[in-house]
Design an enzyme around this catalytic site. Structure first.
Site, PDB file in Angstrom:
ATOM      1  N   CYS A 163      57.479  60.260  89.679  1.00  0.00           N
ATOM      2  CA  CYS A 163      58.571  59.396  89.222  1.00  0.00           C
ATOM      3  C   CYS A 163      58.255  57.940  89.535  1.00  0.00           C
ATOM      4  O   CYS A 163      57.219  57.613  90.126  1.00  0.00           O
ATOM      5  CB  CYS A 163      59.897  59.791  89.873  1.00  0.00           C
ATOM      6  SG  CYS A 163      59.934  59.528  91.656  1.00  0.00           S
ATOM      7  N   CYS A 167      57.447  57.090  93.146  1.00  0.00           N
ATOM      8  CA  CYS A 167      56.067  57.373  93.557  1.00  0.00           C
ATOM      9  C   CYS A 167      55.155  56.197  93.216  1.00  0.00           C
ATOM     10  O   CYS A 167      54.274  55.823  94.004  1.00  0.00           O
ATOM     11  CB  CYS A 167      55.552  58.625  92.851  1.00  0.00           C
ATOM     12  SG  CYS A 167      56.449  60.134  93.242  1.00  0.00           S
ATOM     13  N   ASP A 223      44.225  29.093  61.961  1.00  0.00           N
ATOM     14  CA  ASP A 223      43.074  28.246  61.689  1.00  0.00           C
ATOM     15  C   ASP A 223      42.667  28.489  60.236  1.00  0.00           C
ATOM     16  O   ASP A 223      42.792  29.608  59.726  1.00  0.00           O
ATOM     17  CB  ASP A 223      41.927  28.619  62.633  1.00  0.00           C
ATOM     18  CG  ASP A 223      40.640  27.907  62.270  1.00  0.00           C
ATOM     19  OD1 ASP A 223      40.638  26.672  62.240  1.00  0.00           O
ATOM     20  OD2 ASP A 223      39.650  28.614  61.986  1.00  0.00           O
ATOM     21  N   ASP A 280      39.159  32.301  64.735  1.00  0.00           N
ATOM     22  CA  ASP A 280      37.939  33.104  64.812  1.00  0.00           C
ATOM     23  C   ASP A 280      36.772  32.393  65.462  1.00  0.00           C
ATOM     24  O   ASP A 280      35.746  33.012  65.729  1.00  0.00           O
ATOM     25  CB  ASP A 280      37.513  33.549  63.407  1.00  0.00           C
ATOM     26  CG  ASP A 280      37.004  32.381  62.561  1.00  0.00           C
ATOM     27  OD1 ASP A 280      37.526  31.261  62.747  1.00  0.00           O
ATOM     28  OD2 ASP A 280      36.100  32.588  61.742  1.00  0.00           O
ATOM     29  N   ASP A 340      38.397  27.575  68.513  1.00  0.00           N
ATOM     30  CA  ASP A 340      39.771  28.067  68.502  1.00  0.00           C
ATOM     31  C   ASP A 340      40.181  28.653  69.847  1.00  0.00           C
ATOM     32  O   ASP A 340      41.374  28.905  70.071  1.00  0.00           O
ATOM     33  CB  ASP A 340      39.944  29.157  67.430  1.00  0.00           C
ATOM     34  CG  ASP A 340      39.713  28.623  66.028  1.00  0.00           C
ATOM     35  OD1 ASP A 340      40.093  27.473  65.768  1.00  0.00           O
ATOM     36  OD2 ASP A 340      39.146  29.360  65.198  1.00  0.00           O
TER      37      ASP A 340
END
Length: 745
Positions: free
Chosen positions: A26, A29, A433, A640, A644
Site C-alpha cells: 500500500c 509501505c 520552431d 529539433d 532549440d
C-alpha cells in the site's frame, strides 16, 4: 519492471541505482521504504513506485567508493524496513508466468472459506446450515495463520518501525474477529450455540489475497509496453566473417561488424546498409505503418523489421547505446518516476494508518459506551480496520502513468518523465520552431544573384567552400547547389562561425563572409544594385542571405542567395487540430519577417494575431518562451535542433522531434519519434487522458475511504462486506488505468 541494481552515472559524484522491492502492499509501505532509503548515508533522493515494485535512488558517491558496498547498504536498508530486495532477474522471471500464477493460496482460501459462508446462503432459503463451532474453527484457522502469515510478518515489521500499513490493519482486524469467535465459543454455556465470526476473518483474508492476485495480473498488463520492446531484440544474428555467415548471440556483436539480415527478420542492432536495398518496417519505433526504403548508406535501427530484400549491414551501435535501448530506458524512467499529484498521496499515507487505528479504537469505545456490548463493538472496529486499507491510494497514480506512457510509446510518443506527462494537459500555447519542425528542413537555393562583374560560378563555389563544414540546413543547401552544377569546391581556411548571423573565412586567398542581411547591415555592407532584388525575394517568402568580400576599401557585396523550404506533410493539419482544441499556436523563426509570414500563410497561421515570431536569434528562443510564460500561458516548445535545446528546457513542456539532434531530445520531456507535427496534439491528448485517469483513481480511492470508514464505524458494514469492498477498490483502480491501453490517435 526494474529488478536489478544497476548504477548509471547521472552527474558529477552522483550515481543512480534501480532496486526491485518485494512485499509492498500500500501507499504506507511506499513511504516507509523511502524513509529507510533516505537514511542511508549519501542518499540524496529515493522514489519508490508501488505499481512497478521498484525504487530509484540517487546517491552522492565519493570517488573510489566500492559500488558493491553501496548496493549492499541499500539492500540492507530495504530488508531492515521489513521488505525484500529482489535478486537480479527474480521479478523479470515473474513477467512470463501464466495468467493463473500465484492463484494457489487464493484457491485454497476460497475452498476453506466457502463452507463458512454457506450458512449465510441457507438463511436466504430459511435453512439452518450452521456448521459446528469446532468445524468452523478448523476451517478458519489455517486461512488465518497459514495463508494470512504474510500479513502478520509485514505488520510486525511495520509495528517495530513504529509505522503502519495495510498488512497491520488486516492482521489486527482479522485477528480480532478470530479471537472474539474463539472466546465466544470457549465461554459459551452448555447447549448454547453462540454466533461466531470465523467466516468474517477467513473471508476477509481470502478476499484480500484475491485482490492482491488480481492486482498482480493487472500490473503485468501495464508493463506489456516494456516487455514488447524487449522482445524486439533477436537473440541470434548472422555474422559475416572470413568463413561466411556464422550465427552468434547478439551480445557478442561489436561495432564495425558486418551482419546479414534476411527478408522478414528483425534488424538486431543499429547500423547502416552496407550492401543491398530493402524496405524497413519501423512502426515499432515511430508508429508509422508504412515501410520506408533503405539504400546503401541509409541508417538502420535495431528492432525494426526487414522487408523483402537481403541486406548486409555495418554495425554502428550495440547494447545500451542502441536507439531501442535508449527508448526502453526512457519508458522505464517515466514509469518509475513520480508525478507531482503523487505528493498528495504521500502526505496522506504518512498519517493514514495511525488515524485509522485511532478511529477503530474510538469505534470500539463508542459502541461500548453506547451499551452495545463487546461483541458488537469489536466487530464494528474490525470492519473499520479492514475497509480502511490504503491499497488503492498507492496504486492510483503509478498505474495510470505506466499505462499512459506505455500506450504513448506504442504510437511513437516517448514521455521521458511523469512531470512532463502531467504538465502537458495544462498547455494552452504551443510554440513551434519553423525549420525542420513545421517545414521539411531541407531548403534549396531558389535564386543566386551576383553584382555586375562577378562570375556566378566562382561566387557560388566560394560560398559552398565556406559552408562545406557546416551542418546548418542553409549551408547544406548551398553545397548541394554547387554539386548540382559540378563546381569545384576548395577547402576553406580560418573559418569562424558567428552564432545567429553567419560564417567568415578564407577562400582561395580572399576573405569571404556569408550570412543574414541583418548581419550585413550591422557590418555596414551596402546592398547597392541588389537592394531592390533582396526586398522582392523577401516579399515572395524566401530566406535571403548575402555574400560579401573583405577588400582594401572595406566590405563589398558580391552576391545574394535566396532559399525556399516546403511545409512538412501534415503540418497544416497539426496546427488546425491544436486550434480546434482551443490551443494557441506560434511559429518561431530566425527568418526575416516577410519570409516567415509567407510560410505562416501556407501553414494557416495568422501573423496579425501574433502567431508569427520572426527574426528570432537562436539564443533568444528561450527568452521568447519565457515571455509567453510571463503572459500567464503554459507553453509547450516543439523543436529539433541544437539551438532549440535552451527553449525546450525553458518551456513548461519540451517536445523534440525524433528526427532531430540528441541534444534537443535530451533537453525535452517528450520525444516524437516520427518527427510528425501531428503527434503534438496526440501527446497533449494522451497527457489529458492519463491525468484524467489519475484524478478518477484518486477520487475513488479517497471517496471509498471517506465513505467507507464512517459506514463501518456506524455499524452499516460487516467485516466481510468491508473486505470485499477493500479488494474491489484496488482492482477497480488498476482496471480503470488499463482502459488507457485502448487509446488511439
Amino acid at each position: 519492471m526494474s529488478t536489478t541494481l544497476s548504477p548509471s552515472p547521472s552527474a558529477a559524484a552522483q550515481q543512480q541505482f534501480d532496486l526491485g522491492i518485494g512485499g509492498m502492499t500500500c501507499a504506507s509501505c511506499v513511504g516507509r521504504v523511502e524513509r529507510a532509503l533516505r537514511k542511508v548515508p549519501g542518499v540524496q533522493d529515493a522514489a519508490v513506485n508501488l505499481a512497478t515494485e521498484s525504487a530509484r535512488v540517487a546517491m552522492a558517491v565519493p570517488e573510489g567508493s566500492d559500488a558493491a558496498a553501496l548496493q549492499a547498504r541499500l539492500r540492507r536498508a530495504v530488508r531492515d524496513a521489513g521488505y525484500e530486495p529482489l535478486a537480479p532477474g527474480q521479478a523479470d522471471a515473474a513477467e512470463d508466468l501464466s495468467p493463473w500464477a500465484g492463484f494457489l493460496p487464493v484457491g485454497v482460501g476460497l475452498a476453506l472459506s466457502a463452507p463458512l459462508v454457506l450458512p449465510m446462503a441457507g438463511d436466504l432459503f430459511g435453512q439452518d446450515w450452521m456448521l459446528p463451532a469446532w468445524l468452523q474453527f478448523a476451517l478458519a484457522t489455517p486461512v488465518q495463520f497459514i495463508l494470512g502469515a504474510r500479513f502478520y510478518r509485514a505488520g510486525w515489521h511495520a509495528l517495530k518501525a513504529l509505522t503502519g500499513n495495510m498488512d497491520l490493519l488486516v492482521a489486527l482486524g482479522t485477528s480480532a474477529g478470530w479471537g472474539l469467535s474463539v472466546w465466544l465459543w470457549l465461554t459459551a454455556h452448555a447447549g448454547h450455540a453462540p454466533h461466531l465470526y470465523f467466516e468474517a476473518s477467513a473471508v476477509v483474508v481470502t478476499l484480500v489475497l484475491l485482490g492482491k492476485w488480481l492486482e498482480a495480473r493487472a500490473k503485468r498488463q501495464t508493463t506489456t509496453a516494456i516487455r514488447a520492446l524487449h522482445a524486439l531484440r533477436p537473440d541470434v544474428v548472422h555474422l559475416l566473417g572470413k568463413a561466411g555467415e556464422v550465427d552468434v548471440p547478439v551480445a557478442e556483436v561489436l561495432v564495425g561488424d558486418r551482419l546479414v539480415v534476411r527478408p522478414g527478420e528483425r534488424i538486431p542492432v543499429d547500423g547502416t546498409v552496407h550492401e543491398g536495398h530493402t524496405q524497413v518496417d519501423e512502426s515499432m519505433l515511430t508508429g508509422e505503418p508504412l515501410p520506408v526504403a533503405r539504400e546503401v548508406g541509409a541508417p538502420l535501427t535495431g528492432g525494426s523489421i526487414n522487408g523483402d530484400g537481403r541486406i548486409v549491414m555495418a554495425v554502428t551501435a550495440v547494447g545500451a547505446e542502441t536507439v531501442l535501448a535508449h527508448i526502453i530506458r526512457l519508458v522505464e524512467d517515466a514509469q518509475a518516476a513520480k508525478a507531482p499529484l503523487q505528493r498528495l498521496v504521500d502526505k496522506v499515507s504518512a498519517v493514514f494508518v495511525p488515524v485509522v487505528l485511532a478511529i477503530a479504537l474510538a469505534t470500539l469505545l463508542g459502541w461500548l459506551w453506547a451499551g452495545a456490548g463487546l461483541e458488537a463493538a469489536l466487530i464494528h472496529a474490525v470492519a473499520v480496520l479492514v475497509i480502511a486499507c490504503p491499497c488503492a491510494l498507492g496504486l492510483a497514480t503509478p498505474a495510470a502513468i505506466m499505462a499512459g506512457t506505455g500506450v504513448a510509446a506504442k504510437h511513437g510518443i516517448l514521455i521521458k518523465d511523469a512531470q512532463a506527462l502531467e504538465r502537458a494537459h495544462q498547455v494552452d500555447t504551443v510554440a513551434f520552431d519553423k525549420t525542420g519542425t513545421l517545414t521539411v528542413g531541407q531548403p534549396r537555393v531558389t535564386a543566386f544573384e551576383v553584382v555586375p562583374g562577378v562570375d556566378e560560378g566562382e561566387a557560388l563555389a566560394a560560398v559552398a567552400a565556406l559552408q562545406s563544414g557546416s551542418e546548418h540546413p542553409l549551408a547544406r543547401a548551398v553545397v548541394r547547389a554547387a554539386q548540382a552544377r559540378q563546381l569545384v569546391v576548395q577547402a576553406p581556411g580560418a573559418v569562424r562561425a558567428v552564432p545567429g548571423r553567419g560564417t567568415e573565412g578564407e577562400v582561395q586567398g580572399a576573405s569571404v563572409l556569408v550570412g543574414s542581411l541583418r548581419w550585413m547591415q550591422e557590418l555596414g555592407v551596402d546592398l547597392g544594385p541588389l537592394a531592390a532584388r533582396a526586398q522582392a525575394l523577401q516579399a515572395e517568402g524566401a530566406t535571403v542571405s548575402a555574400m560579401a568580400e573583405r577588400t582594401a576599401q572595406g566590405l563589398a557585396l558580391r552576391a545574394l542567395l535566396a532559399f525556399g523550404d516546403e511545409p512538412k506533410r501534415g503540418a497544416r493539419e497539426a496546427l488546425a487540430a491544436l486550434k480546434a482544441r482551443g490551443i494557441r499556436t506560434v511559429m518561431v523563426s530566425g527568418d526575416n519577417r516577410g519570409a516567415a509570414e509567407a510560410m505562416a500563410r501556407r501553414l494557416g497561421l495568422d501573423a496579425a494575431a501574433g502567431e508569427v515570431m520572426a527574426e528570432v536569434l537562436p539564443g533568444d528562443k528561450a527568452a521568447r518562451v519565457a515571455a509567453l510564460q510571463q503572459g500567464g500561458h503554459v507553453v509547450a516548445m516543439v523543436g529539433d535542433g541544437v539551438n532549440d535545446a535552451p527553449a525546450l528546457a525553458a518551456a513548461d513542456v519540451g517536445m523534440a522531434m525524433g528526427n532531430g539532434t540528441d541534444v534537443a531530445m535530451h533537453a525535452a520531456g517528450i520525444t516524437l519519434m516520427r518527427g510528425d507535427p501531428r503527434l503534438v496534439a496526440a501527446a497533449l491528448d494522451i497527457s489529458h487522458r492519463t491525468v484524467q485517469k489519475i484524478r478518477q483513481n484518486l477520487f475513488w480511492a479517497f471517496a471509498y475511504n471517506v465513505a467507507g470508514i464512517p459506514l463501518a464505524a456506524l455499524g452499516y458494514l460487516s467485516p466481510v462486506v468491508a473486505g470485499a469492498a477493500m479488494a474491489l477498490s484496488s482492482v477497480s483502480v488498476m482496471a480503470n488505468a488499463l482502459l488507457l491501453k485502448r487509446w488511439r490517435m
